[in-house]
Motif scaffolding. Structure first.
Motif, PDB file in Angstrom:
ATOM      1  N   PHE A   1     -24.894  18.085 -92.295  1.00 29.16           N
ATOM      2  CA  PHE A   1     -23.713  17.533 -92.963  1.00 29.16           C
ATOM      3  C   PHE A   1     -23.396  18.265 -94.259  1.00 29.16           C
ATOM      4  CE2 PHE A   1     -21.582  13.428 -94.663  1.00 29.16           C
ATOM      5  CZ  PHE A   1     -20.338  13.971 -94.387  1.00 29.16           C
ATOM      6  N   SER A   2     -24.418  18.505 -95.089  1.00 26.88           N
ATOM      7  CA  SER A   2     -24.152  19.242 -96.328  1.00 26.88           C
ATOM      8  C   SER A   2     -23.793  20.685 -96.003  1.00 26.88           C
ATOM      9  CB  SER A   2     -25.357  19.182 -97.270  1.00 26.88           C
ATOM     10  OG  SER A   2     -26.437  19.953 -96.790  1.00 26.88           O
ATOM     11  N   GLY A   3     -24.345  21.192 -94.878  1.00 32.29           N
ATOM     12  CA  GLY A   3     -23.972  22.532 -94.438  1.00 32.29           C
ATOM     13  C   GLY A   3     -22.498  22.609 -94.092  1.00 32.29           C
ATOM     14  N   TYR A   4     -21.992  21.594 -93.387  1.00 34.59           N
ATOM     15  CA  TYR A   4     -20.565  21.540 -93.073  1.00 34.59           C
ATOM     16  C   TYR A   4     -19.749  21.491 -94.370  1.00 34.59           C
ATOM     17  CZ  TYR A   4     -16.104  20.278 -91.016  1.00 34.59           C
ATOM     18  OH  TYR A   4     -14.777  20.286 -90.655  1.00 34.59           O
ATOM     19  N   SER A   5     -20.164  20.644 -95.300  1.00 35.41           N
ATOM     20  CA  SER A   5     -19.435  20.521 -96.562  1.00 35.41           C
ATOM     21  C   SER A   5     -19.408  21.841 -97.318  1.00 35.41           C
ATOM     22  CB  SER A   5     -20.057  19.423 -97.436  1.00 35.41           C
ATOM     23  OG  SER A   5     -19.899  18.148 -96.850  1.00 35.41           O
ATOM     24  N   ASP A   6     -20.540  22.548 -97.338  1.00 35.06           N
ATOM     25  CA  ASP A   6     -20.592  23.846 -98.022  1.00 35.06           C
ATOM     26  C   ASP A   6     -19.635  24.840 -97.379  1.00 35.06           C
ATOM     27  OD1 ASP A   6     -22.478  22.982 -99.831  1.00 35.06           O
ATOM     28  OD2 ASP A   6     -24.183  23.733 -98.686  1.00 35.06           O
ATOM     29  N   ILE A   7     -19.619  24.867 -96.041  1.00 36.06           N
ATOM     30  CA  ILE A   7     -18.706  25.779 -95.341  1.00 36.06           C
ATOM     31  C   ILE A   7     -17.266  25.402 -95.631  1.00 36.06           C
ATOM     32  CG2 ILE A   7     -17.967  26.640 -93.089  1.00 36.06           C
ATOM     33  CD1 ILE A   7     -20.823  26.000 -92.073  1.00 36.06           C
ATOM     34  N   ALA A   8     -16.966  24.099 -95.593  1.00 41.51           N
ATOM     35  CA  ALA A   8     -15.601  23.629 -95.858  1.00 41.51           C
ATOM     36  C   ALA A   8     -15.150  24.020 -97.266  1.00 41.51           C
ATOM     37  CB  ALA A   8     -15.529  22.114 -95.680  1.00 41.51           C
ATOM     38  N   ILE A   9     -16.021  23.795 -98.240  1.00 40.61           N
ATOM     39  CA  ILE A   9     -15.690  24.138 -99.628  1.00 40.61           C
ATOM     40  C   ILE A   9     -15.514  25.648 -99.759  1.00 40.61           C
ATOM     41  CG2 ILE A   9     -16.554  24.139-102.000  1.00 40.61           C
ATOM     42  CD1 ILE A   9     -18.031  21.502-101.275  1.00 40.61           C
TER      43      ILE A   9
ATOM     44  N   ILE B   1     -15.360  35.173-103.441  1.00 36.65           N
ATOM     45  CA  ILE B   1     -16.728  35.598-103.143  1.00 36.65           C
ATOM     46  C   ILE B   1     -17.686  34.417-103.222  1.00 36.65           C
ATOM     47  CG2 ILE B   1     -18.672  36.919-104.065  1.00 36.65           C
ATOM     48  CD1 ILE B   1     -16.819  38.566-102.368  1.00 36.65           C
ATOM     49  N   SER B   2     -17.475  33.540-104.215  1.00 35.05           N
ATOM     50  CA  SER B   2     -18.324  32.340-104.309  1.00 35.05           C
ATOM     51  C   SER B   2     -18.144  31.474-103.068  1.00 35.05           C
ATOM     52  CB  SER B   2     -17.989  31.548-105.572  1.00 35.05           C
ATOM     53  OG  SER B   2     -16.719  30.924-105.474  1.00 35.05           O
ATOM     54  N   GLY B   3     -16.923  31.448-102.517  1.00 34.47           N
ATOM     55  CA  GLY B   3     -16.680  30.716-101.276  1.00 34.47           C
ATOM     56  C   GLY B   3     -17.389  31.348-100.097  1.00 34.47           C
ATOM     57  N   PHE B   4     -17.385  32.686-100.050  1.00 32.16           N
ATOM     58  CA  PHE B   4     -18.083  33.402 -98.975  1.00 32.16           C
ATOM     59  C   PHE B   4     -19.572  33.105 -99.016  1.00 32.16           C
ATOM     60  CE2 PHE B   4     -20.278  37.327 -97.547  1.00 32.16           C
ATOM     61  CZ  PHE B   4     -19.910  37.288 -96.198  1.00 32.16           C
ATOM     62  N   TYR B   5     -20.150  33.074-100.215  1.00 33.23           N
ATOM     63  CA  TYR B   5     -21.566  32.745-100.357  1.00 33.23           C
ATOM     64  C   TYR B   5     -21.857  31.325 -99.864  1.00 33.23           C
ATOM     65  CZ  TYR B   5     -22.106  36.899-103.327  1.00 33.23           C
ATOM     66  OH  TYR B   5     -22.147  38.180-103.812  1.00 33.23           O
ATOM     67  N   LEU B   6     -20.956  30.391-100.185  1.00 35.90           N
ATOM     68  CA  LEU B   6     -21.144  29.012 -99.736  1.00 35.90           C
ATOM     69  C   LEU B   6     -21.079  28.912 -98.214  1.00 35.90           C
ATOM     70  CD1 LEU B   6     -19.206  26.729-102.260  1.00 35.90           C
ATOM     71  CD2 LEU B   6     -21.644  26.637-101.695  1.00 35.90           C
ATOM     72  N   ILE B   7     -20.211  29.701 -97.592  1.00 32.55           N
ATOM     73  CA  ILE B   7     -20.120  29.703 -96.125  1.00 32.55           C
ATOM     74  C   ILE B   7     -21.449  30.149 -95.524  1.00 32.55           C
ATOM     75  CG2 ILE B   7     -19.010  30.791 -94.134  1.00 32.55           C
ATOM     76  CD1 ILE B   7     -16.455  30.981 -95.852  1.00 32.55           C
TER      77      ILE B   7
END
Length: 475
Positions: free
Chosen positions: A247-255, A193-199
């Motif tokens: 760029f940080s948006g991409y990183s957040d989605i990747a994480i 769920i924390s990953g879904f929020y980051l996406i």
């Protein structure tokens, strides 16, 4: 395949179901699935360049196995050289060959000698700078005996091509990510769920902030002579938020995506625009790259050991190479050089490690934050401009004290709407980061993420037919 595309919107849940409900009985099958889907993900752009990833994977897997067996120092160095030549050779041909040829011709033309260009008609493979550095970390660590090579090819192939961070990072170390492919992963609802929020948060940064900033930035940098000093300055500020959101948006989605599959990737950004000097900025911006250069270039060069001149040399080398890593253009080299010059006074006066603590905003710190942000924005002009001459003219005109009004942003209702969306998006992001700093974490309420998801969907409905690429795809 783009994270912000319909293709990925169906690709991700299909892979998720296969991974947790079909292949969950066997770690080997899960890893094999990740290799296949990662190759599909990358090949969606151009399947021909899968051969480059596969070649790098085979070379480094074989080299690492031989390094484990070999004890002779010279032979071990030759094996490491094979990995370096193969990986950096591919990077040099596909990314830098035409640049070096053109620069060589331009240099001779200054002396009055005309030469015919012998350039290659090649496409820059997406993400080649990222996965090349990631796989190099593996062979270097094995050579240094900091890591034992894996005997399983599928594990290593999954590490090299792991699709969430394959194209634009974070650049993971083998010592951190590879062991995660070697142990059983169990589904963790809270972690997922924390990953879904980051996406959602990453999509918000990309689609609501970065893409709307790009609406103005692209026009300003395409014809900077049309705009006043204040508009050029606003263009540089908006690009700062564009590249950060992108760029940080991409990183957040990747994480976030990696968390859905039970993997933990390193944090790549920690509030960089609240930095109090340039040294702190680089501890908070593109952390996976800056630490890579620190460990595999700066420290081997001597780091902060030796006299001040050697330290200055090492700093310049790292920043110039970092700039050149970003692209085959002198603008990136100059951008790296500017940051080196800004870093040097801190090194000379031993202030480069002044701010290593968590940021706690205060009125006293605000001037340092603002000065650092403006310096970063001026350097971004060179990063974004097509050539050095244009960048110099933009910076010169920004400081020309032109008193023209900000008419550009209010031409039509469309401009007003985009301005409001951009301002709102940046405001939400800054509020979120301030709140996160105060709490000491990045968790916010479910309702907040629901609001972000609604904003992303509203923007998505208008751009899904032609989603914009992430800026760092070109690197």
């Amino acid at each position: 395949m783009l994270f912000n595309s319909l293709d990925f919107a169906w690709f991700l849940p299909v892979v998720f179901i296969l991974y947790w409900f079909v292949c969950n009985k066997s770690l080997k099958i899960q890893n094999a699935l990740l290799v296949v889907v990662s190759y599909v993900f990358y090949g969606w752009w151009d399947w021909r360049f899968l051969t480059l990833i596969f070649f790098s994977t085979v070379v480094d897997f074989v080299v690492a196995k031989q390094l484990l067996k070999e004890t002779h120092s010279k032979k071990r160095k030759r094996l490491l050289a094979v990995s370096l030549v193969c990986n950096l050779g591919l990077l040099g041909v596909f990314k830098y060959y035409n640049f070096f040829v053109s620069s060589w011709i331009d240099a001779w033309q200054l002396l009055g000698v005309s030469m015919a260009p012998a350039t290659l008609n090649v496409i820059l493979p997406v993400g080649i700078s990222f996965y090349t550095f990631q796989t190099l970390s593996y062979t270097i660590d094995v050579y240094k005996k900091r890591l034992k090579p894996t005997p399983q090819f599928v594990e290593f192939a999954a590490f090299v091509a792991f699709f969430p961070q394959l194209v634009a990072g974070p650049i993971e170390r083998a010592s951190r990510l590879l062991p995660q492919f070697q142990r059983k992963r169990n589904f963790d609802y809270t972690f997922a769920i924390s990953g879904f929020y980051l996406i959602i948060w990453g999509l918000f940064k990309k689609m609501v902030i970065a893409d709307n900033c790009a609406f103005f930035v692209n026009q300003i940098f395409e014809d900077p002579g049309r705009y006043s000093a204040i508009e050029l300055f606003m263009g540089s500020v908006l690009f700062a938020f564009q590249i950060y959101g992108d760029f940080s948006g991409y990183s957040d989605i990747a994480i976030g995506v990696a968390r859905l599959f039970g993997f933990s990737l390193m944090t790549n950004f920690t509030f960089p625009y609240f930095s109090r000097n340039i040294a702190e900025f680089w501890r908070r911006w593109h952390i996976s790259l800056s630490t890579w250069f620190r460990d595999y270039l700066y420290i081997p060069l001597g780091g902060s050991r030796g006299n001040i001149w050697k330290q200055l040399r090492n700093v310049f080398v790292v920043f110039l190479v970092s700039g050149f890593w970003h692209g085959a253009n002198w603008t990136f080299v100059v951008w790296g050089g500017i940051h080196a010059l800004l870093f040097l006074p801190l090194l000379i006066f031993k202030a480069n490690k002044t701010y290593t603590n968590q940021i706690k905003l205060s009125v006293k710190q605000l001037p340092n934050i603002l000065v650092t942000f403006v310096l970063v924005c001026m350097a971004w002009v060179f990063f974004r401009a097509d050539n050095i001459s244009i960048a110099i003219n933009i910076v010169y005109n920004i400081f020309s004290m032109d008193s023209s009004s900000l008419h550009f942003f209010y031409k039509t209702p469309k401009y007003i709407l985009v301005s409001l969306i951009t301002s709102l998006g940046i405001g939400v992001m800054l509020f979120y980061e301030l709140k996160s700093m105060k709490k000491g974490n990045t968790e916010v309420t479910l309702g907040y993420y629901q609001a972000l998801l609604i904003a992303v969907l509203i923007v998505f409905m208008g751009v899904y037919k032609n989603p914009s690429e992430f800026i760092y795809f070109q690197f």
